[in-house]
Design a protein around this motif. Structure first.
Motif, PDB file in Angstrom:
ATOM      1  N   GLY A   1       0.761  -1.243   0.000  1.00 14.65           N
ATOM      2  CA  GLY A   1       0.000   0.000   0.000  1.00 14.65           C
ATOM      3  C   GLY A   1       0.785   1.282   0.000  1.00 14.65           C
ATOM      4  N   VAL A   2       2.061   1.254   0.436  1.00 10.91           N
ATOM      5  CA  VAL A   2       2.857   2.472   0.543  1.00 10.91           C
ATOM      6  C   VAL A   2       3.651   2.667  -0.739  1.00 10.91           C
ATOM      7  N   GLY A   3       3.565   3.870  -1.316  1.00 14.57           N
ATOM      8  CA  GLY A   3       4.314   4.189  -2.517  1.00 14.57           C
ATOM      9  C   GLY A   3       5.281   5.335  -2.287  1.00 14.57           C
ATOM     10  N   ASN A   4       5.667   5.974  -3.358  1.00 11.23           N
ATOM     11  CA  ASN A   4       6.719   6.992  -3.297  1.00 11.23           C
ATOM     12  C   ASN A   4       6.330   8.194  -2.444  1.00 11.23           C
ATOM     13  N   ALA A   5       5.120   8.699  -2.622  1.00  9.18           N
ATOM     14  CA  ALA A   5       4.725   9.918  -1.915  1.00  9.18           C
ATOM     15  C   ALA A   5       4.594   9.688  -0.411  1.00  9.18           C
TER      16      ALA A   5
ATOM     17  N   ASP B   1       7.811   9.116   1.605  1.00  7.13           N
ATOM     18  CA  ASP B   1       8.481  10.365   1.956  1.00  7.13           C
ATOM     19  C   ASP B   1       7.846  10.992   3.190  1.00  7.13           C
ATOM     20  N   GLU B   2       6.520  11.005   3.219  1.00  2.35           N
ATOM     21  CA  GLU B   2       5.810  11.602   4.347  1.00  2.35           C
ATOM     22  C   GLU B   2       6.040  10.824   5.638  1.00  2.35           C
ATOM     23  N   ILE B   3       6.030   9.508   5.543  1.00  2.59           N
ATOM     24  CA  ILE B   3       6.237   8.660   6.723  1.00  2.59           C
ATOM     25  C   ILE B   3       7.639   8.846   7.282  1.00  2.59           C
ATOM     26  N   LEU B   4       8.643   8.852   6.414  1.00  2.00           N
ATOM     27  CA  LEU B   4      10.020   9.005   6.877  1.00  2.00           C
ATOM     28  C   LEU B   4      10.244  10.387   7.477  1.00  2.00           C
ATOM     29  N   HIS B   5       9.605  11.397   6.939  1.00  2.00           N
ATOM     30  CA  HIS B   5       9.700  12.731   7.529  1.00  2.00           C
ATOM     31  C   HIS B   5       9.073  12.746   8.916  1.00  2.00           C
TER      32      HIS B   5
ATOM     33  N   GLN C   1       1.331   4.339  10.559  1.00  2.00           N
ATOM     34  CA  GLN C   1      -0.079   4.254  10.918  1.00  2.00           C
ATOM     35  C   GLN C   1      -0.738   5.630  10.905  1.00  2.00           C
ATOM     36  N   ARG C   2      -0.044   6.623  11.446  1.00  3.41           N
ATOM     37  CA  ARG C   2      -0.627   7.953  11.563  1.00  3.41           C
ATOM     38  C   ARG C   2      -0.784   8.620  10.197  1.00  3.41           C
ATOM     39  N   VAL C   3       0.265   8.582   9.375  1.00  6.17           N
ATOM     40  CA  VAL C   3       0.210   9.243   8.072  1.00  6.17           C
ATOM     41  C   VAL C   3      -0.855   8.608   7.182  1.00  6.17           C
TER      42      VAL C   3
ATOM     43  N   LEU D   1       0.433  16.965   1.859  1.00  4.82           N
ATOM     44  CA  LEU D   1       1.833  16.541   1.858  1.00  4.82           C
ATOM     45  C   LEU D   1       2.731  17.577   2.523  1.00  4.82           C
ATOM     46  N   ALA D   2       3.650  17.090   3.356  1.00  6.30           N
ATOM     47  CA  ALA D   2       4.589  17.979   4.053  1.00  6.30           C
ATOM     48  C   ALA D   2       5.902  18.131   3.294  1.00  6.30           C
TER      49      ALA D   2
END
Length: 286
Positions: free
Chosen positions: A173-177, A180-184, A210-212, A236-237
């Protein structure tokens, strides 16, 4: 590319509008988009659309009699719902953006479209979603794992955390965008090596995932399909915001480019203020 939140929202959109409606026909405008030939597209005619589900980033349109139209929208694909179509004539195969059209008996339906010249949208008409190779290889859904299972899967695939987090066989389920948000949110370098992550870093990565994703799903579900892309961009941040200030610390967001993709990150939040080398193998401390 539509990821877990957008596909979840598209499924909810179809469940609200199309479930219970009879299918008139499935039209194929791009022969390369439909990857199966048995059963043929004509097999959906007269059936009822009974559900719209999700498998990772795959959308599963379910018809009665155990028939599924499983779609991967790829990088530039999208679903456009129509209350009515301008023409009742069948689509002609061609080079336009429409790949497939599902017409419902009441005159409504949806188009599956793909922008650009690289056509990667893939649709499979199958009696079981597990027959789709991409679905059968999926790892557990990113929103369905607990912390111990998450840690085991992330650490079990050694590599840069950005690549592991987006590997659909690790987590679906997790892609490129959103990676990036999760790692930030987790304050982790995208080049951090997974089997070197401390317990507190894995816990932060899990919580951020989980939060993002949960926040993105809550913002997306209920939106009209035409509004989902804008809703995603607005939330997006760091992704696609290179050159702009980080909303958390104000540091200028930077980008790393690869052959066919890029990532964005905040040096202030994620790499101790140091810029990452703009190549796949960074020498920075991970």
């Amino acid at each position: 590319m539509p990821e877990l939140p957008e596909v979840e929202a598209l499924g909810a959109y179809l469940r609200e509008r199309a479930v219970g409606r009879e299918v008139e026909r499935l039209e194929v405008a791009s022969l390369s988009a439909l990857k199966t030939y048995d059963p043929p597209p004509s097999a959906v005619a007269g059936r009822t659309l009974v559900d719209a589900a999700r498998h990772g980033k795959f959308l599963d349109v379910v018809f009665d009699g155990d028939l599924h139209l499983v779609v991967h929208l790829a990088r530039a694909g999208w679903l456009h719902y129509r209350e009515s179509f301008a023409s009742k004539l069948p689509l002609k195969p061609g080079k336009g953006p429409i790949a497939l059209r599902l017409r419902l008996a009441d005159g409504s339906g949806f188009d599956l479209t793909e922008a650009g010249t690289q056509k990667s949208l893939a649709a499979h008409l199958v009696p079981d979603p597990a027959l789709v190779p991409g679905v059968s290889r999926l790892g557990p859904d990113a929103l369905a794992v607990d912390l111990p299972a998450f840690a085991e899967r992330i650490r079990g695939r050694r590599g840069q955390v950005k690549g592991v987090l987006t590997d659909q066989q690790v987590l679906a389920g997790v892609g490129n965008a959103y990676s990036d948000e999760i790692l930030h949110a987790a304050k982790l370098s995208p080049f951090a090596i997974t089997d070197r992550l401390r317990d507190d870093q894995v816990a932060a990565l899990y919580e951020a995932t989980q939060r993002v994703l949960t926040d993105a799903v809550s913002r997306s579900v209920g939106q009209r399909a035409a509004e989902l892309k804008g809703e995603k961009r607005a939330g997006l941040a760091v992704h696609a915001r290179a050159g702009l200030p980080c909303p958390v610390c104000g540091t200028t967001i930077r980008s790393v480019s690869f052959a066919d993709s890029s990532l964005q990150y905040c040096p202030g939040c994620q790499t101790g203020g140091k810029p990452l080398a703009d190549r796949r193998l960074s020498r920075l401390v991970r």
